[in-house]
Design a protein around this motif. Structure first.
Motif, PDB file in Angstrom:
ATOM      1  N   ILE A   1     -63.280  22.474 -37.208  1.00  0.00           N
ATOM      2  CA  ILE A   1     -64.324  21.520 -37.590  1.00  0.00           C
ATOM      3  C   ILE A   1     -64.639  21.649 -39.074  1.00  0.00           C
ATOM      4  N   LEU A   2     -64.707  22.896 -39.572  1.00  0.00           N
ATOM      5  CA  LEU A   2     -64.995  23.115 -40.985  1.00  0.00           C
ATOM      6  C   LEU A   2     -63.874  22.552 -41.864  1.00  0.00           C
ATOM      7  N   GLY A   3     -62.635  22.793 -41.452  1.00  0.00           N
ATOM      8  CA  GLY A   3     -61.513  22.265 -42.217  1.00  0.00           C
ATOM      9  C   GLY A   3     -61.472  20.748 -42.199  1.00  0.00           C
ATOM     10  N   LEU A   4     -61.746  20.176 -41.041  1.00  0.00           N
ATOM     11  CA  LEU A   4     -61.779  18.719 -40.921  1.00  0.00           C
ATOM     12  C   LEU A   4     -62.882  18.125 -41.790  1.00  0.00           C
ATOM     13  N   SER A   5     -64.020  18.802 -41.834  1.00  0.00           N
ATOM     14  CA  SER A   5     -65.125  18.327 -42.658  1.00  0.00           C
ATOM     15  C   SER A   5     -64.748  18.330 -44.133  1.00  0.00           C
ATOM     16  N   GLY A   6     -64.046  19.375 -44.597  1.00  0.00           N
ATOM     17  CA  GLY A   6     -63.646  19.452 -45.994  1.00  0.00           C
ATOM     18  C   GLY A   6     -62.676  18.351 -46.377  1.00  0.00           C
ATOM     19  N   VAL A   7     -61.703  18.079 -45.492  1.00  0.00           N
ATOM     20  CA  VAL A   7     -60.730  17.031 -45.786  1.00  0.00           C
ATOM     21  C   VAL A   7     -61.396  15.665 -45.803  1.00  0.00           C
ATOM     22  N   LEU A   8     -62.286  15.412 -44.853  1.00  0.00           N
ATOM     23  CA  LEU A   8     -62.977  14.127 -44.804  1.00  0.00           C
ATOM     24  C   LEU A   8     -63.891  13.953 -46.016  1.00  0.00           C
ATOM     25  N   ARG A   9     -64.483  15.056 -46.473  1.00  0.00           N
ATOM     26  CA  ARG A   9     -65.335  14.969 -47.671  1.00  0.00           C
ATOM     27  C   ARG A   9     -64.506  14.519 -48.864  1.00  0.00           C
ATOM     28  N   TYR A  10     -63.310  15.046 -48.985  1.00  0.00           N
ATOM     29  CA  TYR A  10     -62.431  14.641 -50.083  1.00  0.00           C
ATOM     30  C   TYR A  10     -62.060  13.167 -49.948  1.00  0.00           C
ATOM     31  N   MET A  11     -61.733  12.753 -48.736  1.00  0.00           N
ATOM     32  CA  MET A  11     -61.342  11.362 -48.514  1.00  0.00           C
ATOM     33  C   MET A  11     -62.467  10.387 -48.840  1.00  0.00           C
ATOM     34  N   LEU A  12     -63.682  10.751 -48.474  1.00  0.00           N
ATOM     35  CA  LEU A  12     -64.792   9.813 -48.602  1.00  0.00           C
ATOM     36  C   LEU A  12     -65.413   9.796 -49.991  1.00  0.00           C
ATOM     37  N   TYR A  13     -65.427  10.941 -50.672  1.00  0.00           N
ATOM     38  CA  TYR A  13     -66.211  11.026 -51.906  1.00  0.00           C
ATOM     39  C   TYR A  13     -65.397  11.336 -53.161  1.00  0.00           C
ATOM     40  N   GLU A  14     -64.265  11.995 -53.035  1.00  0.00           N
ATOM     41  CA  GLU A  14     -63.551  12.462 -54.212  1.00  0.00           C
ATOM     42  C   GLU A  14     -62.310  11.657 -54.548  1.00  0.00           C
ATOM     43  N   CYS A  15     -61.930  10.722 -53.713  1.00  0.00           N
ATOM     44  CA  CYS A  15     -60.706   9.953 -54.013  1.00  0.00           C
ATOM     45  C   CYS A  15     -60.970   8.454 -53.922  1.00  0.00           C
ATOM     46  N   ARG A  16     -62.087   8.041 -54.498  1.00  0.00           N
ATOM     47  CA  ARG A  16     -62.404   6.611 -54.504  1.00  0.00           C
ATOM     48  C   ARG A  16     -61.635   5.867 -55.591  1.00  0.00           C
ATOM     49  N   GLU A  17     -61.173   6.605 -56.599  1.00  0.00           N
ATOM     50  CA  GLU A  17     -60.401   5.973 -57.659  1.00  0.00           C
ATOM     51  C   GLU A  17     -58.981   5.689 -57.187  1.00  0.00           C
ATOM     52  N   ALA A  18     -58.321   4.782 -57.915  1.00  0.00           N
ATOM     53  CA  ALA A  18     -56.945   4.446 -57.554  1.00  0.00           C
ATOM     54  C   ALA A  18     -56.013   5.633 -57.751  1.00  0.00           C
ATOM     55  N   PHE A  19     -56.332   6.501 -58.746  1.00  0.00           N
ATOM     56  CA  PHE A  19     -55.509   7.677 -59.008  1.00  0.00           C
ATOM     57  C   PHE A  19     -56.419   8.875 -59.237  1.00  0.00           C
TER      58      PHE A  19
ATOM     59  N   LEU B   1     -54.606  -3.176 -51.034  1.00  0.00           N
ATOM     60  CA  LEU B   1     -54.764  -1.737 -51.186  1.00  0.00           C
ATOM     61  C   LEU B   1     -56.044  -1.248 -50.513  1.00  0.00           C
ATOM     62  N   SER B   2     -57.122  -2.020 -50.652  1.00  0.00           N
ATOM     63  CA  SER B   2     -58.377  -1.642 -50.009  1.00  0.00           C
ATOM     64  C   SER B   2     -58.215  -1.612 -48.494  1.00  0.00           C
ATOM     65  N   PHE B   3     -57.488  -2.595 -47.967  1.00  0.00           N
ATOM     66  CA  PHE B   3     -57.258  -2.636 -46.527  1.00  0.00           C
ATOM     67  C   PHE B   3     -56.418  -1.452 -46.070  1.00  0.00           C
ATOM     68  N   LEU B   4     -55.359  -1.146 -46.835  1.00  0.00           N
ATOM     69  CA  LEU B   4     -54.493  -0.026 -46.465  1.00  0.00           C
ATOM     70  C   LEU B   4     -55.240   1.299 -46.558  1.00  0.00           C
ATOM     71  N   ASN B   5     -56.040   1.451 -47.607  1.00  0.00           N
ATOM     72  CA  ASN B   5     -56.820   2.683 -47.741  1.00  0.00           C
ATOM     73  C   ASN B   5     -57.832   2.833 -46.616  1.00  0.00           C
ATOM     74  N   SER B   6     -58.389   1.721 -46.170  1.00  0.00           N
ATOM     75  CA  SER B   6     -59.369   1.780 -45.089  1.00  0.00           C
ATOM     76  C   SER B   6     -58.740   2.231 -43.784  1.00  0.00           C
ATOM     77  N   GLN B   7     -57.407   2.108 -43.666  1.00  0.00           N
ATOM     78  CA  GLN B   7     -56.739   2.543 -42.449  1.00  0.00           C
ATOM     79  C   GLN B   7     -56.479   4.042 -42.445  1.00  0.00           C
ATOM     80  N   ILE B   8     -56.508   4.688 -43.617  1.00  0.00           N
ATOM     81  CA  ILE B   8     -56.127   6.095 -43.691  1.00  0.00           C
ATOM     82  C   ILE B   8     -57.117   6.973 -42.939  1.00  0.00           C
ATOM     83  N   ASN B   9     -58.400   6.852 -43.259  1.00  0.00           N
ATOM     84  CA  ASN B   9     -59.392   7.716 -42.640  1.00  0.00           C
ATOM     85  C   ASN B   9     -59.446   7.569 -41.124  1.00  0.00           C
TER      86      ASN B   9
END
Length: 344
Positions: free
Chosen positions: A188-206, A154-162
């Motif tokens: 750029i602003l929209g991309l930054s918001g989505v990446l922020r969610y990916m990197l900081y707000e969805c570290r949990e499994a659910f 799962l960690s490997f698969l998640n690392s491929q998403i970003n």
């Protein structure tokens, strides 16, 4: 707890269990029946006879089992067990009985059959429980290993998403920058918001379903900027709340593919319809439909890691709790996904 400490704790627990087991079996050995009642008779000869059994059990449990049985050397295991049983009977008949009963039971070998029955029953109980203990321990190790493999995959698969998302959007952003489009800062602003969610707000499994849907809406708006006035995008939701959780970014791949495939072969009349609803049983119903013009890109080999990734994640996170259907009819590509959600 490291592996050395865990092994020490496990060994300590096993020896405590073995002590309790031997005391329990010995308790039944010293029981005698007189006139229909149980009578406990404890004498030195019983301790000596049982010590003989204990030595045989330790030899079978801690030498023969791991060295032969667990290595599937069944014939050797059976032969050595037979020799040990014979040795126990010989010691009992010609040594112990000569010492404790020199004028009665020890005078001949008539009690050999009786001794064989007692030896087999006691050794069978002691060794059988040891075998069961080892089986439970091995199954626990297998379960832990499976969990480690699952977490690693799962960690490997998640690392491929970003990287996958970033690669696709940086290509689009580059095109807008070259054209000096006024929408470049907004992208750029929209991309930054989505990446922020990916990197900081969805570290949990659910994550909460509502938060994931909000992220998905931002994700769609980011892609919607790229098609401009060339088509229509429809996104609808129903009964979405924080009462349920979902694996993060599990739906993004389908949306991303819809935009990518629609844009790859046509310049206008793009139609993308995305719907998401939760029924009363807690089942998520997700649908993503897009039109496209067939090209060499859409014929299979170049679809990238996205779909393979999400299928593996679904299999790992929702085994037997999801249903994915992907269908291509003419110039329409349809994805239907049902997931049995879990509560916080």
């Amino acid at each position: 707890m490291d592996s050395k400490s865990r092994a020490h704790t496990s060994a300590k627990q096993e020896w405590i269990f073995q002590l309790i087991l031997h005391l329990t079996v010995f308790h039944f050995v010293i029981i005698d029946h007189e006139h229909g009642q149980m009578v406990y008779e404890l004498d030195w000869y019983q301790l000596a006879f049982f010590a003989n059994y204990v030595c045989a059990n330790l030899l079978i449990s801690y030498v023969l089992l791991p060295r032969y049985l667990y290595r599937k050397r069944y014939l050797e295991f059976a032969v050595y067990c037979l020799l040990i049983v014979v040795a126990v009977i010989l010691i009992e008949e010609f040594v112990l009985e000569k010492i404790f009963f020199p004028n009665t039971r020890g005078s001949d070998f008539q009690g050999a059959i009786l001794s064989l029955g007692e030896v087999l029953s006691v050794l069978g109980a002691l060794t059988g429980v040891k075998f069961a203990w080892d089986s439970i321990h091995r199954q626990r190790e297998i379960d832990e290993l499976k969990l480690m493999v699952k977490d690693s995959e799962l960690s490997f698969l998640n690392s491929q998403i970003n990287p996958h998302f970033l690669f696709n959007n940086l290509n689009n952003l580059y095109s807008y920058a070259v054209e000096q489009s006024p929408k470049t800062p907004e992208i750029i602003l929209g991309l930054s918001g989505v990446l922020r969610y990916m990197l900081y707000e969805c570290r949990e499994a659910f994550v909460p379903l509502l938060k994931e849907v909000e992220q998905l809406r931002n994700f769609i708006q980011l892609y919607e900027l790229q098609i401009e006035e060339r088509g229509a995008v429809d996104f609808t939701t129903k009964n979405v709340s924080d009462n349920y959780q979902i694996a993060p970014l599990i739906l993004n791949v389908f949306v991303e593919n819809a935009f990518k495939h629609s844009q790859s072969g046509q310049s206008d009349e793009i139609r993308i319809s995305i719907s998401l609803a939760v029924d009363d049983t807690g089942t998520l119903h997700f649908s993503c439909v897009n039109n496209f013009e067939p090209t060499d890109f859409s014929n299979g080999e170049n679809q990238g890691i996205g779909l393979k990734n999400v299928k593996k994640r679904l299999a790992l996170l929702y085994p037997e709790r999801h249903r994915l259907e992907i269908e291509q009819k003419g110039k329409e590509y349809r994805v239907s996904l049902q997931i049995k959600l879990q509560t916080p």
